[in-house]
Design a protein around this motif. Structure first.
Motif, PDB file in Angstrom:
ATOM      1  N   ASP A   1       0.878  14.238   3.679  1.00 34.67           N
ATOM      2  CA  ASP A   1       1.135  13.002   3.018  1.00 34.67           C
ATOM      3  C   ASP A   1       0.386  11.859   3.738  1.00 34.67           C
ATOM      4  OD1 ASP A   1       2.869  13.022   5.189  1.00 34.67           O
ATOM      5  OD2 ASP A   1       4.586  12.438   4.188  1.00 34.67           O
ATOM      6  N   GLN A   2      -0.041  12.304   5.009  1.00 36.69           N
ATOM      7  CA  GLN A   2      -1.055  11.288   5.660  1.00 36.69           C
ATOM      8  C   GLN A   2      -2.607  11.286   5.075  1.00 36.69           C
ATOM      9  OE1 GLN A   2       0.642  12.604   9.793  1.00 36.69           O
ATOM     10  NE2 GLN A   2      -0.421  10.544  10.160  1.00 36.69           N
ATOM     11  N   LEU A   3      -2.695  12.058   4.352  1.00 36.91           N
ATOM     12  CA  LEU A   3      -4.036  12.250   3.720  1.00 36.91           C
ATOM     13  C   LEU A   3      -4.016  11.942   2.152  1.00 36.91           C
ATOM     14  CD1 LEU A   3      -5.755  15.257   5.560  1.00 36.91           C
ATOM     15  CD2 LEU A   3      -5.969  12.779   5.969  1.00 36.91           C
ATOM     16  N   ALA A   4      -3.362  10.918   1.821  1.00 37.65           N
ATOM     17  CA  ALA A   4      -3.018  10.397   0.631  1.00 37.65           C
ATOM     18  C   ALA A   4      -4.307  10.055  -0.338  1.00 37.65           C
ATOM     19  CB  ALA A   4      -2.118   9.448   0.661  1.00 37.65           C
ATOM     20  N   SER A   5      -5.228   9.929   0.328  1.00 40.44           N
ATOM     21  CA  SER A   5      -6.595   9.465  -0.550  1.00 40.44           C
ATOM     22  C   SER A   5      -7.345  10.639  -0.659  1.00 40.44           C
ATOM     23  CB  SER A   5      -7.385   8.344   0.078  1.00 40.44           C
ATOM     24  OG  SER A   5      -6.386   7.257   0.186  1.00 40.44           O
ATOM     25  N   TRP A   6      -6.811  11.976  -0.297  1.00 39.08           N
ATOM     26  CA  TRP A   6      -7.493  12.969  -0.413  1.00 39.08           C
ATOM     27  C   TRP A   6      -7.040  13.998  -1.706  1.00 39.08           C
ATOM     28  CZ3 TRP A   6     -11.284  15.334   3.263  1.00 39.08           C
ATOM     29  CH2 TRP A   6     -11.474  14.404   4.506  1.00 39.08           C
ATOM     30  N   ASN A   7      -7.704  14.463  -2.457  1.00 38.16           N
ATOM     31  CA  ASN A   7      -7.492  15.435  -3.543  1.00 38.16           C
ATOM     32  C   ASN A   7      -6.722  16.728  -2.881  1.00 38.16           C
ATOM     33  OD1 ASN A   7      -7.940  13.920  -5.814  1.00 38.16           O
ATOM     34  ND2 ASN A   7     -10.245  14.605  -5.571  1.00 38.16           N
ATOM     35  N   ASP A   8      -6.310  17.300  -3.500  1.00 35.00           N
ATOM     36  CA  ASP A   8      -5.604  18.724  -2.823  1.00 35.00           C
ATOM     37  C   ASP A   8      -6.425  19.723  -2.927  1.00 35.00           C
ATOM     38  OD1 ASP A   8      -3.678  20.530  -2.048  1.00 35.00           O
ATOM     39  OD2 ASP A   8      -2.406  20.560  -3.602  1.00 35.00           O
TER      40      ASP A   8
ATOM     41  N   TYR B   1     -14.494   4.523   4.607  1.00 36.88           N
ATOM     42  CA  TYR B   1     -14.104   5.337   3.547  1.00 36.88           C
ATOM     43  C   TYR B   1     -12.502   5.495   3.939  1.00 36.88           C
ATOM     44  CZ  TYR B   1     -18.812   6.527   3.417  1.00 36.88           C
ATOM     45  OH  TYR B   1     -20.261   6.301   3.238  1.00 36.88           O
ATOM     46  N   ALA B   2     -11.497   5.080   2.856  1.00 34.35           N
ATOM     47  CA  ALA B   2     -10.208   5.330   3.299  1.00 34.35           C
ATOM     48  C   ALA B   2      -9.575   6.616   3.781  1.00 34.35           C
ATOM     49  CB  ALA B   2      -9.455   4.710   1.874  1.00 34.35           C
ATOM     50  N   PRO B   3     -10.342   7.970   2.976  1.00 31.38           N
ATOM     51  CA  PRO B   3      -9.879   9.211   3.499  1.00 31.38           C
ATOM     52  C   PRO B   3     -10.267   9.365   4.932  1.00 31.38           C
ATOM     53  CG  PRO B   3     -11.155   9.254   1.374  1.00 31.38           C
ATOM     54  CD  PRO B   3     -11.332   7.690   2.008  1.00 31.38           C
ATOM     55  N   MET B   4     -11.214   8.824   5.215  1.00 28.51           N
ATOM     56  CA  MET B   4     -11.592   9.109   6.802  1.00 28.51           C
ATOM     57  C   MET B   4     -10.656   8.297   7.496  1.00 28.51           C
ATOM     58  SD  MET B   4     -13.871  11.578   6.684  1.00 28.51           S
ATOM     59  CE  MET B   4     -14.673  11.727   8.125  1.00 28.51           C
ATOM     60  N   ARG B   5     -10.551   7.093   7.328  1.00 28.69           N
ATOM     61  CA  ARG B   5      -9.605   6.306   7.957  1.00 28.69           C
ATOM     62  C   ARG B   5      -7.898   6.871   8.218  1.00 28.69           C
ATOM     63  NH1 ARG B   5      -6.387   3.727  10.457  1.00 28.69           N
ATOM     64  NH2 ARG B   5      -6.280   1.451  10.842  1.00 28.69           N
ATOM     65  N   GLU B   6      -7.679   7.717   7.145  1.00 26.47           N
ATOM     66  CA  GLU B   6      -6.497   8.500   6.991  1.00 26.47           C
ATOM     67  C   GLU B   6      -6.460   9.568   7.911  1.00 26.47           C
ATOM     68  OE1 GLU B   6      -5.422   7.534   2.452  1.00 26.47           O
ATOM     69  OE2 GLU B   6      -5.865   9.556   2.911  1.00 26.47           O
ATOM     70  N   LEU B   7      -7.816  10.205   8.057  1.00 25.04           N
ATOM     71  CA  LEU B   7      -7.840  11.283   8.931  1.00 25.04           C
ATOM     72  C   LEU B   7      -7.741  10.823  10.443  1.00 25.04           C
ATOM     73  CD1 LEU B   7      -8.735  14.508   9.550  1.00 25.04           C
ATOM     74  CD2 LEU B   7     -10.978  13.623   9.034  1.00 25.04           C
TER      75      LEU B   7
END
Lengths: 292, 292
Positions: free
Chosen positions: B3-10, B143-149
């Motif tokens: 759930d910490q990678l919410a901007s990533w597709n599954d 990039y939001a997904p990288m920020r989450e990573l």
């Protein structure tokens, strides 16, 4: 906080340190500094560990030269091997007069080694060699009061860096064990490195500027991007770093009984401390314990 | 963690990342890595933020040259000012053919500035200039997904470093705001610095090696003293860094609708990813959201 400096005597020096840390960490106070800006930098030789009778790294290098000259006796015909083999104290005690010989000798000793191979030699040294007069392993030659100060700063949300004029990769393998400082927070001088087939290899010479004197603030900025809020040193090569800090601590080696008493190489730093009101640590008076 | 990678597709990409992080953080497991060794390094341009239509720093530098040529029209008689004033797209789009002109131009633009004065120009740029096509401030072009990573790695006891081929001191003033990465964890290229009367001043030229290609592992070792456990990149200049990591992530710019679609400058890195089994991030398929 005071009980975190248990190896310090209850002197104005300890009070000045505690007062400074309290001021910059008191939220809402006039001198509050946010944690992101709490950077502390400490010289290593003579500040965090004993640098007499020889720099620890000098002992490491001399041993390597001796081993090289044993393996190849023709080396003893020239410096720096000649001085080592002949135990020429006059030459060895004036190392700074022989910088080109030393740099070439260091390049011959360690140039071409990978960072891993160099580290293995460093680890072997620390595991096998003891301090010649203190009767402790070199990993126990760190000053207990400074170790406590580093811990106090870390627990006060400072990030503490070692900023050594000596070799960065010589200290890193033991910085965590001796000081609780992870290797990514060790700044220092180095041979230039080069990537060869995926390996990092030490090349000839020394990266400029070295991490001493005016090079210290340059290295600190390159690595941290901030000036130190607090800095600690003990010698003339620390003056420029100490001058950048809001709180500067200078260790004065005045305890011949428990450590060594000397001011040679620290003349300018002691003058600067008096001129700028830096806090001078008297080992004799301020430290209840020197080594743990 | 998922759930910490919410901007990533599954997708398998997200699963591979989560699986790796889980393996190295599972105590007692066969792939456990102690926290002290959990280092992650990420390229910046094209990996953490958008690098098209121009590197953000190139936009910053071109604006400075334009302002210099307005103040002193004689500059427009020579490069790089001439190309900027005439908006010579042929010249400007082949910058790598004009490195000596560029280096001289950068030295003329910023040489002699203190680190503080340079930072003030950088802050002014980020406060006043917006991305030309995305309709966001540059500080929102990450990039939001990288920020989450990055946040996922930090919460998994990694220390995350930015390792940019571009200017270290250009990113530091905004790294905390954009990425949550403090400035002491930004590695990058730089003008050589010199201490003058207590100020750190940018001098001429570029410090060697620059933090690109084979220079990246050199900079990473100099700064951290470890190889990265995980590394992320997007271009040919990242190949050597990615090859050092146990887990390598390569961002593939394949989304013309939401960002830009290009492989120019990434040909070798895409080949290396295929050859070594690196994890390739498809922006189009793997990211549910690109910008926050």
């Amino acid at each position: 906080m005071a009980d975190q400096l248990a190896s310090w005597n209850d002197t104005p020096t300890r009070a000045a340190i505690l007062h400074f840390v309290e001021r910059v960490t008191t939220e809402g106070g006039p001198d509050f500094v946010p944690p992101s800006e709490r950077i502390a930098t400490f010289d290593n030789d003579g500040t965090l560990w004993c640098e007499k009778p020889l720099y620890v790294q000098a002992e490491f290098i001399l041993r390597k030269w001796r081993a090289m000259a044993e393996a190849d006796p023709s080396l003893a015909e020239r410096q720096p091997y000649k001085a080592v083999v002949e135990n020429d104290q006059a030459w060895l005690s004036a190392l700074t007069d022989h910088v080109p010989d030393l740099v070439r000798g260091v390049s011959e000793a360690f140039g071409g080694l990978t960072t891993e191979a160099f580290e293995a030699e460093v680890v072997e040294f620390f595991e096998s060699v003891r301090h010649p007069t203190l009767d402790v392993a070199y990993t126990e030659a760190g000053y207990a009061p400074m170790r406590e100060l580093l811990a106090l700063l870390e627990s006060s949300d400072f990030r503490v860096f070692i900023c050594s004029g000596g070799g960065r990769d010589f200290i890193r393998p033991v910085s965590e064990r001796i000081y609780g400082i992870p290797r990514e927070r060790v700044i220092g001088s180095s041979a230039p490195l080069e990537l060869r087939d995926g390996a990092l290899v030490r090349t000839e010479g020394v990266e400029q500027p070295i991490d001493d004197g005016p090079g210290k603030p340059v290295h600190i900025w390159a690595r941290i991007g901030r000036r130190p809020l607090l800095a600690g040193g003990n010698a003339d090569g620390d003056v420029e770093m100490l001058a950048q800090a809001r709180f500067a601590l200078l260790v004065d080696h005045d305890d011949a009984d428990r450590e060594f008493a000397y001011t040679s190489g620290a003349e300018k730093s002691l003058e600067a401390a008096a001129a700028h009101g830096w806090t001078v640590v008297s080992i004799r008076n301020d430290w209840a314990t020197v080594f743990a």
